[in-house]
Design a protein around this motif. Structure first.
Motif, short mmCIF file in Angstrom:
data_model
loop_
_atom_site.label_atom_id
_atom_site.label_comp_id
_atom_site.label_asym_id
_atom_site.label_seq_id
_atom_site.Cartn_x
_atom_site.Cartn_y
_atom_site.Cartn_z
N GLY A 183 0.83 -1.21 0.00
CA GLY A 183 0.00 0.00 0.00
C GLY A 183 0.87 1.25 0.00
N GLU A 184 0.30 2.34 -0.52
CA GLU A 184 1.06 3.58 -0.63
C GLU A 184 1.64 3.99 0.72
N GLY A 185 2.96 4.03 0.81
CA GLY A 185 3.62 4.52 2.01
C GLY A 185 3.60 3.59 3.21
N ALA A 186 3.12 2.36 3.02
CA ALA A 186 2.95 1.46 4.17
C ALA A 186 4.29 1.15 4.85
N THR A 187 4.30 1.25 6.18
CA THR A 187 5.46 0.81 6.95
C THR A 187 5.11 -0.41 7.82
N HIS A 188 3.84 -0.80 7.83
CA HIS A 188 3.42 -2.00 8.54
C HIS A 188 2.32 -2.71 7.75
N LEU A 189 2.38 -4.04 7.76
CA LEU A 189 1.24 -4.86 7.34
C LEU A 189 0.55 -5.31 8.62
N ILE A 190 -0.71 -4.92 8.77
CA ILE A 190 -1.44 -5.19 10.02
C ILE A 190 -2.44 -6.32 9.78
N GLU A 191 -2.29 -7.39 10.56
CA GLU A 191 -3.25 -8.50 10.49
C GLU A 191 -4.18 -8.40 11.68
N ILE A 192 -5.49 -8.33 11.41
CA ILE A 192 -6.48 -8.19 12.47
C ILE A 192 -7.28 -9.48 12.53
N ARG A 193 -7.09 -10.23 13.60
CA ARG A 193 -7.69 -11.56 13.73
C ARG A 193 -8.75 -11.49 14.82
N VAL A 194 -10.00 -11.57 14.41
CA VAL A 194 -11.11 -11.54 15.37
C VAL A 194 -11.64 -12.95 15.55
N THR A 195 -11.71 -13.41 16.78
CA THR A 195 -12.23 -14.75 17.07
C THR A 195 -13.31 -14.66 18.15
N GLY A 196 -14.09 -15.73 18.25
CA GLY A 196 -15.07 -15.82 19.33
C GLY A 196 -16.33 -15.00 19.11
N ALA A 197 -16.57 -14.57 17.87
CA ALA A 197 -17.80 -13.82 17.60
C ALA A 197 -18.97 -14.79 17.45
N ALA A 198 -20.18 -14.25 17.53
CA ALA A 198 -21.37 -15.10 17.42
C ALA A 198 -21.47 -15.73 16.04
N SER A 199 -20.92 -15.06 15.03
CA SER A 199 -20.97 -15.59 13.66
C SER A 199 -19.79 -15.05 12.88
N GLU A 200 -19.54 -15.66 11.73
CA GLU A 200 -18.48 -15.13 10.86
C GLU A 200 -18.84 -13.73 10.39
N ALA A 201 -20.14 -13.50 10.14
CA ALA A 201 -20.57 -12.16 9.69
C ALA A 201 -20.25 -11.10 10.75
N ASP A 202 -20.49 -11.42 12.02
CA ASP A 202 -20.16 -10.48 13.09
C ASP A 202 -18.65 -10.24 13.16
N ALA A 203 -17.89 -11.33 13.08
CA ALA A 203 -16.43 -11.20 13.14
C ALA A 203 -15.94 -10.33 11.99
N ARG A 204 -16.56 -10.50 10.82
CA ARG A 204 -16.19 -9.72 9.64
C ARG A 204 -16.44 -8.23 9.88
N LYS A 205 -17.63 -7.90 10.41
CA LYS A 205 -17.92 -6.49 10.69
C LYS A 205 -16.89 -5.88 11.63
N ILE A 206 -16.54 -6.62 12.66
CA ILE A 206 -15.60 -6.09 13.66
C ILE A 206 -14.20 -5.92 13.06
N SER A 207 -13.72 -6.96 12.38
CA SER A 207 -12.35 -6.88 11.85
C SER A 207 -12.25 -5.79 10.79
N HIS A 208 -13.30 -5.63 9.99
CA HIS A 208 -13.26 -4.60 8.95
C HIS A 208 -13.31 -3.20 9.57
N GLU A 209 -14.09 -3.04 10.63
CA GLU A 209 -14.17 -1.72 11.25
C GLU A 209 -12.82 -1.33 11.86
N ILE A 210 -12.18 -2.26 12.52
CA ILE A 210 -10.85 -1.98 13.09
C ILE A 210 -9.87 -1.63 11.96
#
Lengths: 226, 226
Positions: free
Chosen positions: B97-124
């Motif tokens: 990515g333009e100017g990136a100095t870090h690749l950030i991996e956001i791993r959300v676990t333990g959500a009620a559903s994959e859809a919920d986990a997706r919303k949370i990880s994408h928002e972060i």
């Protein structure tokens, strides 16, 4: 009275606001009028789109002005003034956003509903690419129109029209001929930037205010720890 | 083969990707496996969250390997390898990515559903404040947890747990004692940053990859016109 802080997202922002009036408002009436005003002011501002957990907006009405409960006509006048005042205060928050060099007003009209217009205006306001374009004085219709396109609202490109600072950039699904130097100078020369997007579906409207994304914003938010 | 561009948002990004195989896949099977892999790779990356209008991902299977249609066991193996390869390719887009100095991996676990986990990880992943914190080497649990909080998923703060680069910062609704200098050095010293958030509601998981937000990103995207 309103005070903004960091984490300015499109859901009241980190904000403390206290509105006082001596009008004889009843509790239900005051709450309804305040919500209406909030939905057209403090719920429509952002700096980085990161909604805070801590927001308070209250309306205190001590009734000292006396008289009966406001009738419909008086209530409408009160509501207009309340909304105008809240908008004036709300705009000052992104105008004072970290490193802001532009206050950007995004006015979406012609949506099928206010909810649709809200989704579109908020998505444009939260696009880093749009915010960077305004910083750079770039009349970049593609970034604005594409942000509208991913707002989750079905759009017909042929119905879209876009103006920036009253200069038409896009109409009926196509970019129009415009003088890029003039359009760029209009953005660079003014702290206030007006983005007007018409959608061509109905009467839904929403206006959102945000700041541009600047080098100073990144420096500020990466160099301090909370 | 995958190629990223600007406008990298969490819905395939601006991306061209072509996967080829000689496995004897049928059309329905190929489409299903590709969608599964896309939802765990290219649909989970962002740079600035501005979803592009132009994305293509195709899987071409010429069947030259011969044999019958893959059975369930073989399909599972193929699916695992396809997913792993797509993740490897997808991660390279925010890493570049333009100017990136870090690749950030956001791993959300333990959500009620994959859809919920997706919303949370994408928002972060789309929070400029989180992205600025990582740029600055700031183990800022508040920005991460609050981004999860506005994802539109009901959360019990007392069930949340957060680690950054395996250092626990937050547990059971409270920040924990950690050595800020060590945590900061761990972020500053590595291009890869791992944010792990546990939600304590179920088995839903989602992982999202993004870049940090840097001064160079702002300069690049404000100084060029498309």
């Amino acid at each position: 009275m309103a005070k903004g802080e960091g984490m300015i997202g499109p859901n009241m922002a980190t904000m403390l606001c206290c509105v006082v009036t001596d009008a004889p408002l009843e509790a239900e009436q005051a709450q309804r009028l305040l919500l209406h005003a909030a939905n057209r002011s403090f719920n429509n501002i952002s700096v980085e789109g990161h909604t805070s957990t801590n927001d308070t907006m209250v309306l205190l009405a001590n009734g000292l002005a006396g008289g009966d409960k406001l009738n419909a006509a008086d209530e409408a006048v009160f509501s207009q003034h309340l909304e105008a005042m809240c908008i004036e205060l709300a705009k000052q928050i992104p105008a004072d956003g970290e490193g802001a060099t532009h206050l950007i007003e995004i006015r979406v009209t012609g949506a099928a509903s206010e909810a649709d217009a809200r989704k579109i205006s908020h998505e444009i306001a939260c696009s880093n690419l749009v915010k960077c374009a305004i910083l750079g004085g770039d009349p970049n219709w593609g970034r604005i129109v594409s942000a509208a396109g991913y707002a989750g609202v079905p759009l017909d490109p042929k119905q879209l029209g876009l103006k920036v600072n009253s200069i038409e950039l896009f109409a009926m699904g196509e970019p129009v001929a415009f003088d890029a130097k003039v359009a760029s100078a209009a953005i660079r020369g003014s702290f206030d930037t007006l983005i007007e997007l018409t959608v061509g579906q109905g009467k839904g409207e929403c206006t959102h205010w945000t700041s541009d994304l600047t080098v100073e914003y990144v420096q500020f938010n990466s160099e301090y720890t909370t």
